[in-house]
Design a protein around this motif. Structure first.
Motif: not given
Lengths: 575, 573
Positions: A247-250, A264-267, A273-276, B251-252
């Motif tokens: 549930r953490n994707w943008p 708290d925020f995406p990634f 984060r590293c995958i994003g 993105h954000q």
């Protein structure tokens, strides 16, 4: 399905030389698909693939998890025919939820299958020569380690393991479940109570059922095994971690009060984060598949009703063709839209893949309880616990169930502990694992095969005056997925496709896109006519026509560039 | 603070790249200003690096706090953020001067400031977008609001390849106007320096195309369509974030600058008030529409029960700063909007200044147009907006002429453009509209300091104001504790009840759970109203006469309270 069938015919043809079926080589990596592999074992297997197939597999870590485990990425392609960056690439991952383990074995199977058959099977060879794969078998390696190492319930534990204060008392992870009876599993706590709301099942006394209203039961359910570690009057309310990295994707990310576990925020988590960052930097990714469990679903977005407009009809048609093929390739699985058939999801990976990156993206929910009985096409949710237990008795010799045993609980006193184990609900019995891996791999490779593949159909040169030529170019996309999805075109995601004409002694004086072969109407390129921008790319199984008006002579080169297809090039003489 | 590396090492490196290697000791510019502040106010001003920009410039965080019984990072704190927009370097100057002003008032023995800086902490991030500032301020000067993340604006596969160019060499990027029958623009009749869109329906024939000053560097027929960068840092936060918005980023929190800020905030739960200085002003424009977004769950603006608090503070704000007007800017993805909506704390945004009102005559031509259009609402609004824009530009031009010696505008001058032919170059000086005079800034710094002091004096302030012990039986006691909030703000805004992001105060007595006969072992309390709001908590516990138990109230935002309570004998056995 036609293509899949063609693939098997190819194999059959290769066997027609009188040898026993099939004359295919063994893998250089010795691995069986009738068991699960924990983080360390998976790591070792991945290293073996990279070692034994150095021309096809590169293994690297793109980051570390919260607890410092590696985020393994296997890049699988025939590096001799070009870098992954220059090929349309399918991204595959698994196990973002720590307890949804069998997608990892499916990823290993995919690598195993591709490497073993490259050079021996025409379709597999094409998939590695012309396309590439990014495979991340463990998105949540801490969660995987936790599932194998720690006692779990049949449904735990989804989360990553960054300490989190779930009960807002200022303390983190201070009251998780406890394996009170020491059997390695978190099962249920039951207590006899003359006013209980549960009773033993009439069909199988080892199980409990709720009593209907106005009837009296004789048991109460006290939750999963555990004690009130922090003395706040609640049991197991703040275990390890306590969030949901899927549930953490943008795309359509919403804060935790709207979407549980969003972070708290995406990634905000090192794993996502590293995958994003990896995916944002890879415009060559042209297909996405993520493996979860369970329920037998091939899922796509949107994650809620209000986002339907993000899915233009042209793309939905492509999605439907892919998804319906999935239903055929994987019996018992249904192709469904997330919010319609499951539940609302904000900030999910499958929706970010499509809505954020503009790439066709699926999540498969691996394993359906309906598969227990091969003649049953019933929906998985109709399978009762009695059915499960019968199956456990007959086919797993009772392994996935722990009978109730008395226990003296510090808060509740005399209770009984027992029930299904973490192997009972979400993962297949190991004897059925290989088929699960193969069928899901086959669907995913079908999807990969449908990534755009472009070719020049016709290049016609006609003289329209002294040293003046009309060059008409027809380009075809031989596959289902367009070179630019409508979503990407609408939202201006990524670079546009472009067709250029260059010649040493030729000048392009005008160019444009033709709507129709036979009518001369040309949409003129505004500036710099030697390059035609193609904002919507080449569509699904579509051809497009372009025309250049050129003066001069000699050879000219036509190049079509697309982020999500291999660049194609051809030369013609102006004559 | 111990985790932050020393800020000036990074700043010095950047300074070395752009000027002489000798600058390690003699820091110049912004880094020098901060170093000077730290030297001049040793023990009060501490500067640390909290991150780096895309181009590696240090993001300096200033901490203002006097040594006291409680560590600065444990005190209720206010965070001030400025310089998010690259074209508003004046906000950075303002925030930096505010630090100097507070430090001077402290040095001069100002009681309220001393108390504030002893009880509370101020964190100030004065320059969140140093790369944007560098572009805006170096020659040629230009309006560059974004950061410097390379970005392929025109989707041709190449990033940042066609930015503006200072063709006439005046050190400023202004505009080009070109006579072109396909153009949409006219020179305004009242002041021919100003350009406005022509209205063909009124018989106006446009004459010009307008471009930013520059050439078509990548020869694609477009001018300056892919300049350096970037992302609008103040549109990169989550609340109302626009996916695939023009400068919203991939993105954000995609940018190192926005990430550094949010990580600082999340690592400092003691931050209880936010104040930003930039393009938004939520005190002039109070968003009280009481609507939710399309999830149906997130308030778009203020929660209706928080509106009165904002209105009250807005009055004080206008009084102290003198700012009563500001442009209304969309809040999508803005930092201040996130701090309110998702962090759940009072969050305010102030513009740096308000243009002094020039003396001007209203041109006559316009008013009756609106009358004619009144049945056609969208077009009426559009026209009104167009008219406002022109009116606003006219006011800026008059102000420039009357009070800034015409320094805000470059008159149109002919220029022979390599591909467009005869053009004229001119227009407003970049960043002029965001840049007060130095005198104005001095005054504004004082006024904003007054407002900051006022705000920071409004923290919730909770104390134990009542303790009652009653012996119910020889070893059974009823304990009642009352807490009163004497501050202005409630311990949690109404939005915090919705978003659950502010951790509740956890209230308990330190006795074993099995001794608590009545009442919860832990009370979790989100809200005690300000201005004397009072809540009482009651327990019945087992204990021995004369025994002392400790009442505790733990709060991330307000610090912890402990109070020993003696179980006195009140009944004679």
């Amino acid at each position: 399905m036609i293509r899949i069938a063609a693939m098997f015919i190819t194999i059959a043809a290769a066997t027609a030389t009188g040898q026993p079926y099939p004359p295919l080589p063994d893998s250089r990596v010795d691995i069986t698909f009738n068991r699960f592999y924990d983080y360390d074992e998976t790591t070792a297997i991945l290293k073996q693939f990279a070692d034994k197939y150095p021309k096809l597999v590169k293994l690297e870590s793109i980051g570390q998890s919260h607890e410092g485990r590696e985020m393994w990425l296997a890049t699988v392609t025939n590096f001799a025919t070009g870098s992954d960056r220059d090929k349309p690439t399918m991204y595959i991952d698994a196990n973002v939820h720590g307890n949804e383990v069998q997608g990892t074995e499916t990823c290993l199977y995919t690598i195993w299958y591709l490497t073993r058959l490259h050079g021996h099977n025409e379709k597999i060879s094409e998939l590695l020569d012309e396309r590439a794969f990014y495979i991340i078998p463990m998105v949540n390696p801490d969660g995987r380690a936790f599932w194998f190492r720690e006692p779990n319930t049949p449904h735990s534990s989804r989360t990553g393991h960054r300490p989190t204060d779930n009960d807002s008392d200022g303390l983190k992870d201070e009251d998780g479940p406890d394996d009170l009876d020491g059997d390695g599993f978190i099962t249920g706590m039951w207590q006899k109570d003359p006013n209980g709301r549960w009773r033993q099942s009439k069909k199988d006394p080892r199980l409990f059922e709720r009593v209907p209203r106005h009837e009296k039961g004789d048991y109460n359910y006290l939750g999963g095994e555990g004690i009130d570690n922090d003395g706040d009057g609640r049991i197991n309310e703040d275990g390890s971690g306590g969030y949901d990295m899927n549930r953490n994707w943008p795309s359509d990310w919403q804060p935790p009060y709207i979407q549980y576990g969003a972070g708290d925020f995406p990634f905000c988590f090192p794993e996502t984060r590293c995958i994003g960052e990896f995916l944002v930097d890879r415009p060559n990714v042209a297909a996405i598949q993520s493996y979860h469990n369970s329920a037998g679903m091939v899922l796509r977005g949107p994650g809620r009703k209000g986002r339907e407009s993000a899915y233009p009809r042209a793309d939905v048609r492509v999605y439907d063709r892919l998804g319906e093929t999935g239903e055929n390739v994987i019996p018992f699985y249904r192709y469904v839209v997330l919010y319609q058939d499951l539940y609302d999801v904000y900030g999910g990976f499958v929706t970010w893949g499509y809505e954020g990156l503009g790439v066709f993206s699926f999540t498969n929910e691996l394993w359906a309880a309906s598969q227990y009985y091969a003649d049953s096409r019933e929906d998985w949710f109709r399978i009762t616990n009695e059915d499960r237990l019968k199956f456990a008795d007959l086919l797993e010799f009772g392994e996935t169930y722990r009978p109730l045993k008395p226990y003296n609980h510090p808060t509740y006193g005399d209770i009984e502990i027992g029930g299904f184990t973490q192997y009972a609900f979400r993962v297949p019995p190991t004897f059925m694992l290989e088929e699960l891996c193969h069928r899901n791999t086959a669907f995913t490779l079908y999807h990969a095969d449908q990534m755009p593949m472009l070719k020049f159909m016709n290049v016609d040169v006609a003289s329209i005056g002294d040293d003046t030529w009309e060059v008409t170019v027809e380009i075809e996309n031989e596959r289902l997925i367009p070179s630019i999805s409508r979503r990407a075109a609408d939202q201006k995601i990524g670079p546009r496709d472009a067709l250029t004409l260059v010649g040493d002694s030729a000048t392009v004086v005008a160019s444009g896109t033709l709507a129709n072969k036979h009518l001369a109407s040309v949409m003129l390129t505004k500036h710099n006519p030697q390059r035609i921008w193609v904002d919507r790319g080449i569509g699904s199984h579509a051809t497009r026509l372009f025309r250049f008006i050129v003066t001069g002579s000699g050879e000219v080169t036509l190049t079509y560039k697309s982020a999500k297809a291999r660049d194609i090039k051809t030369a013609v003489d102006l004559k | 603070m111990n985790q932050r590396s020393h800020w000036w090492t990074g700043a010095a490196c950047i300074a070395m790249l752009t000027s002489t290697p000798a600058c390690v000791t003699a820091q110049s510019g912004f880094a020098g200003t901060l170093a000077q502040l730290e030297r001049d106010h040793d023990g009060l001003v501490t500067v640390s690096e909290v991150g780096r920009s895309v181009n590696g410039q240090a993001l300096a965080m200033i901490q203002l706090a006097v040594d006291g019984p409680i560590e600065p990072d444990e005190r209720a704190a206010m965070l001030i953020v400025a310089g998010m927009e690259g074209d508003m370097p004046a906000s950075t100057t303002l925030a930096t001067r505010l630090v100097g002003e507070l430090a001077s008032r402290h040095a001069a023995g100002d009681e309220s400031v001393n108390k504030l800086l002893t009880d509370r902490t101020l964190y100030i991030l004065p320059r969140m977008n140093p790369d944007g500032h560098t572009i805006s301020e170096s020659s040629p000067r230009q309006n560059h609001a974004l950061n410097l993340r390379p970005w392929d604006d025109d989707r041709d596969g190449v990033k940042d390849e066609d930015g503006p160019d200072d063709l006439n060499g005046d050190g400023l990027i202004t505009m080009m106007r070109v006579r072109d029958p396909e153009g949409e623009w006219l020179s305004d009749a009242d002041d021919p320096r100003l350009m406005r869109k022509a209205d063909r329906k009124k018989g106006e024939t446009p004459a010009y195309k307008l471009y930013t000053e520059g050439i078509d560097n990548d020869e694609d027929g477009e001018y300056n369509e892919d300049p350096a960068g970037g992302v609008d840092l103040n549109a990169n936060f989550m609340h109302g974030y626009i996916e695939h918005g023009q400068h919203a980023g991939p993105h954000q929190i995609s940018e190192p600058e926005s990430r550094a800020l949010i990580e600082f905030v999340l690592a400092h739960p003691n931050i209880g008030i936010v104040l930003t200085m930039g393009r938004h002003n939520n005190l002039v424009h109070i968003d009280s529409k009481d609507k939710t977004d399309d999830t149906g769950k997130a308030p778009i603006g203020l929660h209706k029960d928080d509106v009165a608090i904002y209105k009250h503070i807005a009055e004080r704000y206008k009084e102290l700063t003198g700012i009563e007007e500001a442009r209304e800017e969309p809040s999508a993805g803005a930092f201040y909007a996130w701090a309110y909506a998702q962090l759940g704390i009072p969050s305010f945004a102030t513009t740096v200044w308000q243009r002094p009102t020039p003396e001007m005559e209203e041109p006559e031509s316009t008013d009756d147009d609106a009358e004619k259009q009144k049945d056609d609402k969208p077009s009426k609004e559009k026209n009104a907006k167009k008219k406002d824009k022109l009116k606003n530009e006219r006011a800026w031009l008059t102000y420039s002429d009357q009070q800034r010696d015409g320094g805000g505008f470059v008159d149109w001058q002919p220029f022979n453009h390599p591909t467009l032919g005869e053009v004229e170059i001119g227009g407003f000086v970049p960043t002029f509209q965001h840049t007060p005079t130095d005198d104005d800034l001095a005054e504004l710094a004082k006024r904003h300091t007054d407002f900051a002091v006022d705000l920071a004096g409004r923290f919730a302030s909770v104390a134990v104001t009542k303790v009652e012990v009653e012996q119910l039986a020889p070893s059974l006691f009823e304990v009642t504790v009352g807490l009163t909030n004497d501050g202005y703000f409630p311990t949690g805004l109404a939005i915090a009840d919705v978003n659950r992001r502010v951790k509740p105060m956890v209230i308990s007595l330190d006795v074993d759970r099995d001794r608590v006969v009545g009442g919860d072992k832990f009370h979790k309390v989100r809200r005690i109203d300000g201005s004397g709001g009072h809540r009482e908590f009651r327990w019945i516990i087992q204990g021995q006469p004369g025994e002392t138990v400790t009442f505790t109230c733990k709060s991330h935002k307000l610090g912890d309270i402990e109070k020993p309570i003696t179980l006195k004998e009140t009944v004679t056995p």
